[in-house]
Design an enzyme around this catalytic site. Sequence first.
Site, PDB file in Angstrom:
ATOM      1  N   ASP A  10      42.440  45.147  46.730  1.00 15.35           N
ATOM      2  CA  ASP A  10      42.920  43.774  46.571  1.00 15.35           C
ATOM      3  C   ASP A  10      42.087  43.143  45.457  1.00 15.35           C
ATOM      4  O   ASP A  10      41.090  43.725  45.019  1.00 15.35           O
ATOM      5  CB  ASP A  10      42.719  43.008  47.895  1.00 15.35           C
ATOM      6  CG  ASP A  10      43.113  41.544  47.787  1.00 15.35           C
ATOM      7  OD1 ASP A  10      44.176  41.259  47.208  1.00 15.35           O
ATOM      8  OD2 ASP A  10      42.352  40.678  48.260  1.00 15.35           O
ATOM      9  N   SER A  11      42.485  41.948  45.054  1.00 19.38           N
ATOM     10  CA  SER A  11      41.695  41.252  44.046  1.00 19.38           C
ATOM     11  C   SER A  11      40.343  40.785  44.602  1.00 19.38           C
ATOM     12  O   SER A  11      39.447  40.473  43.834  1.00 19.38           O
ATOM     13  CB  SER A  11      42.472  40.039  43.538  1.00 19.38           C
ATOM     14  OG  SER A  11      42.816  39.210  44.627  1.00 19.38           O
ATOM     15  N   TYR A  42      44.019  37.020  40.880  1.00 16.18           N
ATOM     16  CA  TYR A  42      45.030  37.659  40.038  1.00 16.18           C
ATOM     17  C   TYR A  42      46.286  36.773  39.935  1.00 16.18           C
ATOM     18  O   TYR A  42      47.029  36.840  38.967  1.00 16.18           O
ATOM     19  CB  TYR A  42      45.481  38.993  40.653  1.00 16.18           C
ATOM     20  CG  TYR A  42      44.555  40.173  40.495  1.00 16.18           C
ATOM     21  CD1 TYR A  42      43.228  40.038  40.102  1.00 16.18           C
ATOM     22  CD2 TYR A  42      45.035  41.461  40.761  1.00 16.18           C
ATOM     23  CE1 TYR A  42      42.409  41.152  39.985  1.00 16.18           C
ATOM     24  CE2 TYR A  42      44.220  42.582  40.641  1.00 16.18           C
ATOM     25  CZ  TYR A  42      42.902  42.419  40.253  1.00 16.18           C
ATOM     26  OH  TYR A  42      42.101  43.525  40.140  1.00 16.18           O
ATOM     27  N   GLY A  43      46.521  36.020  40.995  1.00 21.42           N
ATOM     28  CA  GLY A  43      47.830  35.384  41.177  1.00 21.42           C
ATOM     29  C   GLY A  43      48.171  34.274  40.218  1.00 21.42           C
ATOM     30  O   GLY A  43      49.286  33.765  40.212  1.00 21.42           O
ATOM     31  N   CYS A  73      47.570  43.510  48.633  1.00 21.17           N
ATOM     32  CA  CYS A  73      47.628  42.323  47.773  1.00 21.17           C
ATOM     33  C   CYS A  73      49.092  42.008  47.495  1.00 21.17           C
ATOM     34  O   CYS A  73      49.816  42.853  46.951  1.00 21.17           O
ATOM     35  CB  CYS A  73      46.888  42.614  46.471  1.00 21.17           C
ATOM     36  SG  CYS A  73      47.003  41.268  45.267  1.00 21.17           S
ATOM     37  N   THR A  75      50.252  39.898  45.395  1.00 26.61           N
ATOM     38  CA  THR A  75      50.481  39.718  43.959  1.00 26.61           C
ATOM     39  C   THR A  75      50.733  41.057  43.274  1.00 26.61           C
ATOM     40  O   THR A  75      51.717  41.226  42.546  1.00 26.61           O
ATOM     41  CB  THR A  75      49.252  39.014  43.342  1.00 26.61           C
ATOM     42  OG1 THR A  75      49.006  37.806  44.066  1.00 26.61           O
ATOM     43  CG2 THR A  75      49.468  38.712  41.876  1.00 26.61           C
ATOM     44  N   GLU A 152      37.730  32.723  49.031  1.00 27.91           N
ATOM     45  CA  GLU A 152      36.668  33.495  48.351  1.00 27.91           C
ATOM     46  C   GLU A 152      35.337  32.754  48.365  1.00 27.91           C
ATOM     47  O   GLU A 152      34.280  33.356  48.295  1.00 27.91           O
ATOM     48  CB  GLU A 152      37.071  33.807  46.900  1.00 27.91           C
ATOM     49  CG  GLU A 152      38.192  34.828  46.767  1.00 27.91           C
ATOM     50  CD  GLU A 152      37.766  36.276  47.060  1.00 27.91           C
ATOM     51  OE1 GLU A 152      36.602  36.629  46.795  1.00 27.91           O
ATOM     52  OE2 GLU A 152      38.610  37.045  47.568  1.00 27.91           O
ATOM     53  N   CYS A 186      50.310  36.357  50.910  1.00 25.90           N
ATOM     54  CA  CYS A 186      49.074  36.749  50.221  1.00 25.90           C
ATOM     55  C   CYS A 186      48.108  37.171  51.313  1.00 25.90           C
ATOM     56  O   CYS A 186      47.985  36.497  52.346  1.00 25.90           O
ATOM     57  CB  CYS A 186      48.531  35.555  49.448  1.00 25.90           C
ATOM     58  SG  CYS A 186      46.823  35.757  48.907  1.00 25.90           S
ATOM     59  N   THR A 187      47.417  38.275  51.087  1.00 19.95           N
ATOM     60  CA  THR A 187      46.578  38.830  52.155  1.00 19.95           C
ATOM     61  C   THR A 187      45.313  38.002  52.424  1.00 19.95           C
ATOM     62  O   THR A 187      44.616  38.239  53.406  1.00 19.95           O
ATOM     63  CB  THR A 187      46.182  40.280  51.819  1.00 19.95           C
ATOM     64  OG1 THR A 187      45.601  40.301  50.503  1.00 19.95           O
ATOM     65  CG2 THR A 187      47.378  41.202  51.877  1.00 19.95           C
ATOM     66  N   HIS A 188      45.033  37.032  51.556  1.00 22.11           N
ATOM     67  CA  HIS A 188      43.904  36.135  51.853  1.00 22.11           C
ATOM     68  C   HIS A 188      44.265  35.125  52.956  1.00 22.11           C
ATOM     69  O   HIS A 188      43.387  34.596  53.613  1.00 22.11           O
ATOM     70  CB  HIS A 188      43.515  35.332  50.606  1.00 22.11           C
ATOM     71  CG  HIS A 188      42.659  36.058  49.623  1.00 22.11           C
ATOM     72  ND1 HIS A 188      43.122  37.091  48.858  1.00 22.11           N
ATOM     73  CD2 HIS A 188      41.352  35.879  49.271  1.00 22.11           C
ATOM     74  CE1 HIS A 188      42.142  37.513  48.053  1.00 22.11           C
ATOM     75  NE2 HIS A 188      41.059  36.804  48.293  1.00 22.11           N
TER      76      HIS A 188
HETATM   77  N1  DGL Z   1      45.162  38.790  48.181  1.00 24.82           N
HETATM   78  C1  DGL Z   1      45.897  38.597  46.973  1.00 24.82           C
HETATM   79  C2  DGL Z   1      47.378  38.521  47.289  1.00 24.82           C
HETATM   80  O1  DGL Z   1      47.754  39.007  48.332  1.00 24.82           O
HETATM   81  C3  DGL Z   1      45.326  37.455  46.206  1.00 24.82           C
HETATM   82  C4  DGL Z   1      45.769  37.458  44.785  1.00 24.82           C
HETATM   83  C5  DGL Z   1      44.920  36.668  43.865  1.00 24.82           C
HETATM   84  O2  DGL Z   1      43.848  37.140  43.547  1.00 24.82           O
HETATM   85  O3  DGL Z   1      45.357  35.594  43.432  1.00 24.82           O
HETATM   86  O4  DGL Z   1      48.189  38.047  46.546  1.00 24.82           O
END
Ligand code: DGL
Length: 270
Positions: A10-11, A42-43, A73, A75, A152, A186-188
């Site tokens: 993931d990012s 990343y998004g 992720c 994204t 984060e 989004c996995t966050h």
């Molecule tokens: N966990 C990432 C997702 O599921 C986050 C992407 C990001 O870094 O913006 O999209």
Amino acid sequence: MNDNAIGVFDSGLGGLTAVKELCEIMPGENIVYFGDTSRVPYGTRSRETILRYSKQDLNFLSSFNIKAALVACGTISSVALDSIKDDYDFPIIGVIDSAAAAAVSCTENGKIGVIGTPATVKSGAYETRIKQMLKDAVTLACPCPLFVPLVENGHIDPSDPLVRHAVELYLEPIVRFGADTVILGCTHYPIIARAISEYLGQGIRLVNSGREAARTLCSLLSEKDMRCGRKQGKCSYYVSDSTENFENIGGVFMCRPICGDVHNIDIEKY
Ligand code: DGL
């Protein structure tokens, strides 16, 4: 039977939502996790940049003996996965299909909300998949660009004013829309699921995309007889920025310390 590790990336911290589930349902597997913490988020980036980063992430995981990779992720899964997955000789699964399937099987009124990063929402990947599975479904997708930086940086408590403000700002249209099911695209986002759930109200079901993808991967490995015979596997974590923040917040989220096996790497070399 296959004793090689599962690669997850993931990012940043968000992919731990999938690792947590993998550890619960397949405790014997070894997991190699990469979080690109020096380049998160990343998004909010262009497709070209997301593609380049994703290839480097997968190239890094390929340097281990990987039997399958989980793109934890939303994204990367929605923007880059289709373009790069055939470049590797192990199966790679993303989060879109399984989360869309879970939402379709949960919804009763056919109204499904999707929240994700700006890149995920722009791709329309969740809506396309949902429509293929349930043609009468109505969807509303809302970008939530501040959720990833909040998580984060450790803003995860539902009473945190920053979290509350961002949740109200982004989710008000979903409430007005009347969704009975919302994909945390989004996995966050499961890391702030309590705040999201408190705002949306208890009747609204949340789909955890990392968890659903982990379950799909488990079924895939079982079907292909690729599970390992070990009783207890181990997780190794790699990040592209300092290990300290990842250990602190990741440990809270995983409900167990993740210190000791967290390493820093230079992702630009891959
Ligand atoms: N966990 C990432 C997702 O599921 C986050 C992407 C990001 O870094 O913006 O999209």
